[in-house]
Write a protein that holds these residues in place. Structure first.
Motif, short mmCIF file in Angstrom:
data_model
loop_
_atom_site.label_atom_id
_atom_site.label_comp_id
_atom_site.label_asym_id
_atom_site.label_seq_id
_atom_site.Cartn_x
_atom_site.Cartn_y
_atom_site.Cartn_z
N LEU A 18 0.79 -1.26 -0.72
CA LEU A 18 0.13 -0.17 0.39
C LEU A 18 0.72 1.32 -0.15
N GLY A 19 0.92 1.60 -1.13
CA GLY A 19 1.80 3.39 -1.16
C GLY A 19 0.70 4.52 -0.95
N THR A 20 1.24 5.38 -0.50
CA THR A 20 1.39 6.89 0.25
C THR A 20 0.92 7.47 -0.44
N LEU A 21 1.61 8.05 -1.62
CA LEU A 21 2.04 9.26 -2.60
C LEU A 21 0.59 9.76 -2.28
N ASN A 22 -0.79 9.16 -2.33
CA ASN A 22 -1.80 10.17 -3.22
C ASN A 22 -2.87 10.57 -1.20
N LEU A 23 -2.04 9.84 -0.24
CA LEU A 23 -3.13 10.25 1.33
C LEU A 23 -2.60 11.03 1.22
N GLY A 24 -3.88 11.78 1.93
CA GLY A 24 -3.80 13.42 2.97
C GLY A 24 -3.01 14.23 1.64
N VAL A 25 -3.04 13.99 0.33
CA VAL A 25 -3.28 15.37 -0.82
C VAL A 25 -3.98 14.85 -1.63
N ARG A 26 -4.43 13.88 -2.14
CA ARG A 26 -5.42 13.53 -3.59
C ARG A 26 -6.66 12.88 -2.45
N ALA A 27 -6.27 12.53 -0.80
CA ALA A 27 -7.82 12.13 -0.82
C ALA A 27 -7.31 12.57 0.48
N THR A 28 -8.59 12.63 1.64
CA THR A 28 -8.68 13.64 2.89
C THR A 28 -8.34 12.85 4.08
N LYS A 29 -7.30 13.37 5.26
CA LYS A 29 -7.52 12.57 5.96
C LYS A 29 -8.26 11.27 6.00
N GLU A 30 -9.37 11.80 6.44
CA GLU A 30 -10.07 10.77 7.04
C GLU A 30 -10.54 9.89 6.08
N GLU A 31 -9.97 10.59 4.68
CA GLU A 31 -10.58 9.10 3.42
C GLU A 31 -8.76 7.83 3.59
N SER A 32 -8.33 8.85 3.74
CA SER A 32 -6.83 8.50 3.79
C SER A 32 -6.53 6.90 5.43
N PHE A 33 -7.03 7.56 6.50
CA PHE A 33 -7.35 6.91 7.57
C PHE A 33 -8.14 6.31 6.99
N GLU A 34 -8.77 5.57 6.17
CA GLU A 34 -10.23 5.03 6.14
C GLU A 34 -9.84 4.06 5.51
N ILE A 35 -8.94 4.59 4.48
CA ILE A 35 -7.86 2.96 3.61
C ILE A 35 -6.59 2.41 3.83
N LEU A 36 -6.43 3.09 4.85
CA LEU A 36 -5.20 2.12 5.64
C LEU A 36 -6.03 1.39 6.24
N ASP A 37 -6.84 1.47 7.21
CA ASP A 37 -7.83 1.02 8.24
C ASP A 37 -8.17 -0.12 7.03
N ASN A 51 10.31 10.17 3.03
CA ASN A 51 10.15 11.47 3.63
C ASN A 51 9.79 12.54 2.51
N GLN A 52 9.63 12.66 1.82
CA GLN A 52 9.81 13.71 0.82
C GLN A 52 7.84 13.15 0.47
N TYR A 53 6.77 12.55 1.16
CA TYR A 53 5.73 12.81 0.49
C TYR A 53 4.86 13.31 0.84
N GLY A 54 3.42 14.22 0.36
CA GLY A 54 2.96 15.55 1.05
C GLY A 54 3.66 16.82 -0.15
#
Length: 328
Positions: A18-37, A51-54
């Motif tokens: 599970l890559g995180t490039l879009n988390l918090g950027v193209r997905a909101t924090k709430e959506e990101s946490f839901e994806i991770l869970d 380290n540079q993501y986001g």
């Protein structure tokens, strides 16, 4: 979920990373946490960041987001094989990038703070640093592993000969060296088949495929553009490649429709079927995209279908590894 060993190590990881490039950027924090869970609930135990993501917000933002997710508890951190990266410049200061011993150690400590964790499972060099001798790189990595801050070392965007050079230098120090290489690999971009994958297989290095759908090009790009639902497909890597590969992409989407399969699932399944590949690195920005990637695990591609895909997106040269790909 299927699990496999990370290269020649005894560490087991899920067949999807599970890559995180879009988390918090193209997905909101709430959506990101839901994806991770949801990913964790579905058995994905392999998490990749850098380290540079986001950087669209500020560099380090994504690691901080993950740190907040880990801090919710529930055994999240203990269940995850966490990978992050070092190399890219984090500021304009001359020593705040690359693979000097100074930056490797400082970057690791900064990532640990942002991620709110005591250790990184897989610390990946994001790019080869042609100015850094391997003696310096491995000395820094040895310090971090001895301190318990890093468990394994990986690479990303290396050439086959870089792997060989790095591994031979590590062997001289009796150090484990590189255990994984993360490269761009999909139907459209098949350069790694020539020398990178053969080198990785020879040295027992796991291959992690980033951009397995070529930025959305292989996820039904033409259909989405017609429907007006294209997001990532209508920009960047996918849009640039579409004009050059429009005929092949149209044939691919027709092929997928003929077997009643989603192009994104077929593209992901194709990457997972390739020799030497441990896991594709998926970058969902929605639960739907995560579920599509999970669906690829149950998709078996026939030899006939694989042959048709090769006709649409042929391997380089004569196919297979070098030198046979360009010689007899």
């Amino acid at each position: 979920m299927e699990y496999t060993y990370l290269g020649r190590t005894a560490l087991q990881v899920s067949r999807l990373c599970l890559g995180t490039l879009n988390l918090g950027v193209r997905a909101t924090k709430e959506e990101s946490f839901e994806i991770l869970d949801r990913g964790l609930d579905r058995g994905i135990n392999f998490l990749d960041t850098a380290n540079q993501y986001g950087w669209q917000i500020y560099k380090g933002f994504t690691e901080e987001l993950l740190g907040e997710w880990f801090a919710q508890g529930g055994g999240r951190r203990d269940q995850v094989v966490l990978a992050t990266k070092v190399y890219n410049a984090m500021s304009d200061r001359p020593n705040d990038g690359g693979l000097s011993a100074r930056h490797i150690i400082a970057s690791c400590e900064a990532s640990l703070r942002r991620l709110r964790t005591d250790w990184i499972d897989l610390f990946q060099m994001h790019h080869v640093d042609r100015h850094a001798p391997w003696e310096e790189v491995w000395q820094a990595m040895e310090i971090l592993t001895q301190q318990g801050k890093v468990r394994y070392v990986g690479s990303s965007n290396f050439a086959g000969w870089h792997l060989a050079e790095a591994q031979e230098a590590a062997a001289r120090r009796n150090f484990l060296g590189i255990v994984s290489e993360q490269s761009v690999y999909n139907m459209v971009t098949r350069y790694v088949e020539l020398e990178l994958i053969p080198a990785a297989q020879r040295y027992g290095v796991a291959v992690l495929a980033w951009s397995p759908l070529h930025g959305g090009l292989l996820s039904g790009a033409l259909r989405k553009l017609e429907e007006g639902t294209a997001v990532k497909t209508a920009q960047g890597r996918a849009m640039q490649a579409l004009e050059a590969h429009r005929v092949a992409v149209a044939g691919y989407e027709k092929l997928c429709a003929g077997i009643g399969a989603d192009p994104a699932e077929v593209g992901m399944a194709w990457v997972m079927s390739r020799p030497g590949v441990t896991a594709p690195v998926i970058g969902p920005r929605s639960i739907g995209q995560l579920e599509s990637a999970l669906g690829a695990l149950d998709l078996n591609l026939t030899d006939e279908l694989l042959a048709e895909i090769d006709q649409l997106f042929p391997p380089l040269g004569n196919g297979g590894p070098g030198p046979e790909a360009w010689a007899w």
